[in-house]
Write a protein that holds these residues in place. Sequence first.
Motif, short mmCIF file in Angstrom:
data_model
loop_
_atom_site.label_atom_id
_atom_site.label_comp_id
_atom_site.label_asym_id
_atom_site.label_seq_id
_atom_site.Cartn_x
_atom_site.Cartn_y
_atom_site.Cartn_z
N MET A 1 0.06 13.07 -12.65
CA MET A 1 -0.36 11.70 -12.41
C MET A 1 0.58 10.71 -13.09
O MET A 1 0.93 9.69 -12.54
CB MET A 1 -1.79 11.50 -12.91
N LYS A 2 1.03 11.07 -14.30
CA LYS A 2 1.92 10.15 -15.02
C LYS A 2 3.20 9.91 -14.24
O LYS A 2 3.69 8.79 -14.17
CB LYS A 2 2.24 10.70 -16.40
N LYS A 3 3.75 10.96 -13.63
CA LYS A 3 5.01 10.82 -12.92
C LYS A 3 4.90 9.83 -11.77
O LYS A 3 5.84 9.11 -11.47
CB LYS A 3 5.49 12.18 -12.41
N ILE A 4 3.75 9.79 -11.12
CA ILE A 4 3.55 8.88 -10.01
C ILE A 4 3.71 7.44 -10.47
O ILE A 4 4.41 6.64 -9.84
CB ILE A 4 2.18 9.08 -9.37
N ILE A 6 5.10 6.34 -13.26
CA ILE A 6 6.44 6.09 -13.76
C ILE A 6 7.34 5.72 -12.59
O ILE A 6 8.18 4.82 -12.68
CB ILE A 6 7.00 7.32 -14.51
N TYR A 7 7.19 6.40 -11.47
CA TYR A 7 8.00 6.08 -10.31
C TYR A 7 7.72 4.66 -9.82
O TYR A 7 8.63 3.94 -9.44
CB TYR A 7 7.74 7.08 -9.19
N LEU A 8 6.46 4.26 -9.86
CA LEU A 8 6.13 2.90 -9.46
C LEU A 8 6.80 1.89 -10.38
O LEU A 8 7.26 0.83 -9.94
CB LEU A 8 4.60 2.71 -9.48
N PHE A 9 6.85 2.19 -11.67
CA PHE A 9 7.56 1.33 -12.60
C PHE A 9 9.04 1.26 -12.24
O PHE A 9 9.67 0.23 -12.33
CB PHE A 9 7.43 1.86 -14.02
N ALA A 10 9.59 2.39 -11.83
CA ALA A 10 11.01 2.43 -11.51
C ALA A 10 11.35 1.53 -10.32
O ALA A 10 12.48 1.08 -10.18
CB ALA A 10 11.45 3.86 -11.22
N LYS A 181 4.50 -4.15 -18.70
CA LYS A 181 3.58 -3.39 -17.87
C LYS A 181 3.28 -2.06 -18.55
O LYS A 181 4.19 -1.39 -19.06
CB LYS A 181 4.16 -3.15 -16.48
N VAL A 182 2.01 -1.69 -18.56
CA VAL A 182 1.59 -0.42 -19.15
C VAL A 182 0.93 0.41 -18.06
O VAL A 182 -0.01 -0.04 -17.41
CB VAL A 182 0.60 -0.64 -20.32
N VAL A 195 -7.20 1.80 -15.89
CA VAL A 195 -6.48 1.25 -14.74
C VAL A 195 -5.11 1.91 -14.66
O VAL A 195 -4.52 2.26 -15.68
CB VAL A 195 -6.32 -0.29 -14.86
N PRO A 196 -4.58 2.07 -13.44
CA PRO A 196 -3.27 2.70 -13.30
C PRO A 196 -2.13 1.86 -13.84
O PRO A 196 -1.11 2.39 -14.26
CB PRO A 196 -3.13 2.91 -11.79
N GLU A 197 -2.32 0.54 -13.84
CA GLU A 197 -1.27 -0.34 -14.36
C GLU A 197 -1.87 -1.68 -14.77
O GLU A 197 -2.70 -2.24 -14.06
CB GLU A 197 -0.19 -0.57 -13.31
N VAL A 198 -1.46 -2.17 -15.93
CA VAL A 198 -1.91 -3.47 -16.40
C VAL A 198 -0.68 -4.27 -16.82
O VAL A 198 0.28 -3.71 -17.36
CB VAL A 198 -2.92 -3.34 -17.57
N GLN A 199 -0.69 -5.56 -16.52
CA GLN A 199 0.48 -6.40 -16.74
C GLN A 199 0.18 -7.54 -17.70
O GLN A 199 -0.89 -8.15 -17.63
CB GLN A 199 0.97 -6.98 -15.40
N TYR A 200 1.14 -7.84 -18.58
CA TYR A 200 1.03 -8.93 -19.54
C TYR A 200 2.29 -9.78 -19.45
O TYR A 200 3.41 -9.27 -19.56
CB TYR A 200 0.88 -8.37 -20.96
#
Length: 267
Positions: A1-4, A6-10, A181-182, A195-200
Amino acid sequence: MKKIFIYLFALMAVASFTSCGNEDEPVNKQTFTSVINCRAIDGDQVVFSQDNANVELNYTDMTIKFDAGYTDANGHTATITTPQMKLVGVSSTTIYKFQATASQQTGSVNVESLGGYIDFATGMMWYTVHASSGEVVCTTQLLYAYVTTSITNPSNDQNGKHQQSAYLFALDSKGEICTMKVSNFMSTLSGAVDVPEVQYNGLTVTPTVDGYKIVADEALSNYNGFYTLTDVDFTLNEQCMTINGTFKCNGLEYKVSGPLYINTSSN
């Protein structure tokens, strides 16, 4: 799940390694444009600059080449166009190193040496330039995917840690503020991802001779009042090769630490 995730961050960090839209481009090559943040270092003086790098990867020959600009410590604009540099795998990971000698360099700057790393899993690229005007350290938007997040409840000393989250810092063009982004954010000690991603947005950035300092008294998330952070304090040091940070959320205390890359001689 983490790799998914991380790819979105990329996707944000380096435009996801997609080609520039040339349908005739060979399948063994990929080109992309990425934001590059540079710090020119001369003693205790640091000059920040941001540019776009045009990068080409050749998967058959396993080479990389790119062109990018930066501002040196004297305030002068410089450009670099590298030759094709051989990509050498680091251990059994997706991380590759590259380097070029002075005789291979072209562009407007007298380069003594250039070398760095690229991670095919995350898109994270880091390189240093040694020139007569001083040292320059450049990166794509900083993505720390190999970190440990420790969480403590100070009221009862319960604690836990995980390696599910990644942290992306997208700096503005002046190197003064950033968006953080976390991925896989956890606001409790249950081990469950909230949540899968949170933004500040709007964290304060200070470039240093060793990396960056990123702070905020309070950081509001994109979840309308949920997951607010306080006492945010990140130090990206060893020329951004390591991260150490703390923040608070939901009455819990967080510590983040780890390398930019794994299994490299720079860690």
